[in-house]
Design a protein around this motif. Structure first.
Motif, PDB file in Angstrom:
ATOM      1  N   ASN A  14       0.805  -1.234   0.000  1.00  0.00           N
ATOM      2  CA  ASN A  14       0.000   0.000   0.000  1.00  0.00           C
ATOM      3  C   ASN A  14       0.834   1.279   0.000  1.00  0.00           C
ATOM      4  O   ASN A  14       0.545   2.229   0.725  1.00  0.00           O
ATOM      5  N   TYR A  15       1.863   1.285  -0.818  1.00  0.00           N
ATOM      6  CA  TYR A  15       2.680   2.480  -0.993  1.00  0.00           C
ATOM      7  C   TYR A  15       2.372   3.095  -2.349  1.00  0.00           C
ATOM      8  O   TYR A  15       2.325   2.395  -3.353  1.00  0.00           O
ATOM      9  N   THR A  16       2.182   4.402  -2.376  1.00  0.00           N
ATOM     10  CA  THR A  16       2.149   5.116  -3.649  1.00  0.00           C
ATOM     11  C   THR A  16       3.600   5.386  -4.048  1.00  0.00           C
ATOM     12  O   THR A  16       4.515   5.257  -3.223  1.00  0.00           O
ATOM     13  N   GLN A  17       3.796   5.777  -5.286  1.00  0.00           N
ATOM     14  CA  GLN A  17       5.154   6.152  -5.697  1.00  0.00           C
ATOM     15  C   GLN A  17       5.643   7.322  -4.850  1.00  0.00           C
ATOM     16  O   GLN A  17       6.805   7.357  -4.441  1.00  0.00           O
ATOM     17  N   GLU A  18       4.758   8.246  -4.554  1.00  0.00           N
ATOM     18  CA  GLU A  18       5.134   9.423  -3.759  1.00  0.00           C
ATOM     19  C   GLU A  18       5.553   9.022  -2.350  1.00  0.00           C
ATOM     20  O   GLU A  18       6.573   9.491  -1.842  1.00  0.00           O
ATOM     21  N   ARG A  19       4.768   8.173  -1.724  1.00  0.00           N
ATOM     22  CA  ARG A  19       5.107   7.752  -0.356  1.00  0.00           C
ATOM     23  C   ARG A  19       6.436   6.997  -0.336  1.00  0.00           C
ATOM     24  O   ARG A  19       7.283   7.225   0.527  1.00  0.00           O
ATOM     25  N   SER A  27      13.981  10.775  -5.752  1.00  0.00           N
ATOM     26  CA  SER A  27      12.999  11.493  -6.569  1.00  0.00           C
ATOM     27  C   SER A  27      11.923  10.528  -7.068  1.00  0.00           C
ATOM     28  O   SER A  27      12.129   9.313  -7.127  1.00  0.00           O
ATOM     29  N   ARG A  28      10.773  11.087  -7.423  1.00  0.00           N
ATOM     30  CA  ARG A  28       9.711  10.261  -7.992  1.00  0.00           C
ATOM     31  C   ARG A  28      10.193   9.640  -9.308  1.00  0.00           C
ATOM     32  O   ARG A  28       9.871   8.505  -9.626  1.00  0.00           O
ATOM     33  N   GLN A  29      10.983  10.390 -10.061  1.00  0.00           N
ATOM     34  CA  GLN A  29      11.515   9.864 -11.318  1.00  0.00           C
ATOM     35  C   GLN A  29      12.383   8.633 -11.083  1.00  0.00           C
ATOM     36  O   GLN A  29      12.386   7.704 -11.886  1.00  0.00           O
ATOM     37  N   THR A  30      13.100   8.602  -9.973  1.00  0.00           N
ATOM     38  CA  THR A  30      13.904   7.429  -9.638  1.00  0.00           C
ATOM     39  C   THR A  30      13.009   6.219  -9.448  1.00  0.00           C
ATOM     40  O   THR A  30      13.299   5.130  -9.967  1.00  0.00           O
ATOM     41  N   ILE A  31      11.880   6.388  -8.735  1.00  0.00           N
ATOM     42  CA  ILE A  31      10.937   5.281  -8.534  1.00  0.00           C
ATOM     43  C   ILE A  31      10.406   4.804  -9.884  1.00  0.00           C
ATOM     44  O   ILE A  31      10.367   3.596 -10.156  1.00  0.00           O
ATOM     45  N   LEU A  52      11.333  -1.237   5.494  1.00  0.00           N
ATOM     46  CA  LEU A  52      10.033  -0.573   5.493  1.00  0.00           C
ATOM     47  C   LEU A  52       8.904  -1.525   5.883  1.00  0.00           C
ATOM     48  O   LEU A  52       7.875  -1.088   6.385  1.00  0.00           O
ATOM     49  N   GLU A  53       9.113  -2.816   5.654  1.00  0.00           N
ATOM     50  CA  GLU A  53       8.094  -3.803   6.021  1.00  0.00           C
ATOM     51  C   GLU A  53       8.052  -4.040   7.526  1.00  0.00           C
ATOM     52  O   GLU A  53       7.069  -4.549   8.040  1.00  0.00           O
ATOM     53  N   HIS A  54       9.103  -3.671   8.231  1.00  0.00           N
ATOM     54  CA  HIS A  54       9.211  -3.923   9.666  1.00  0.00           C
ATOM     55  C   HIS A  54       9.481  -2.601  10.379  1.00  0.00           C
ATOM     56  O   HIS A  54      10.635  -2.169  10.453  1.00  0.00           O
TER      57      HIS A  54
END
Length: 81
Positions: A14-19, A27-31, A52-54
């Motif tokens: 449940n992550y957006t690219q922004e989050r 950067s968002r471009q990196t994602i 991030l999962e923990h």
């Protein structure tokens, strides 16, 4: 892990690219670039995602992982120039 795996991980958790970009401090471009990649992504990225999962691991090591990830990405970008 390749880009499609990253995108699947992001949606599953449940992550957006922004989050995700904010958590990893990239950067968002990196994602976007990572998600479109068909070549293996950095092991450091995989470790950062695990952190991030923990949440407990994130508090103790997540920021260090993000710092290392940024460093690796800068080195990679420099070598591509």
């Amino acid at each position: 892990m390749i880009g499609a795996d990253l995108k699947a991980w992001r949606k599953r958790n449940n992550y957006t690219q922004e989050r995700l970009r904010m958590e990893l401090d990239v950067s968002r471009q990196t994602i976007v670039t990572w998600e479109n990649s068909s070549t293996p992504l950095s092991r450091m990225l995989e470790l950062a995602l695990e952190a991030l999962e923990h949440p407990a691991a994130q508090q103790t090591g997540g920021s260090r992982l993000a710092t290392e990830l940024r460093s690796l990405e800068r080195k990679r970008a420099t070598s591509l120039r």
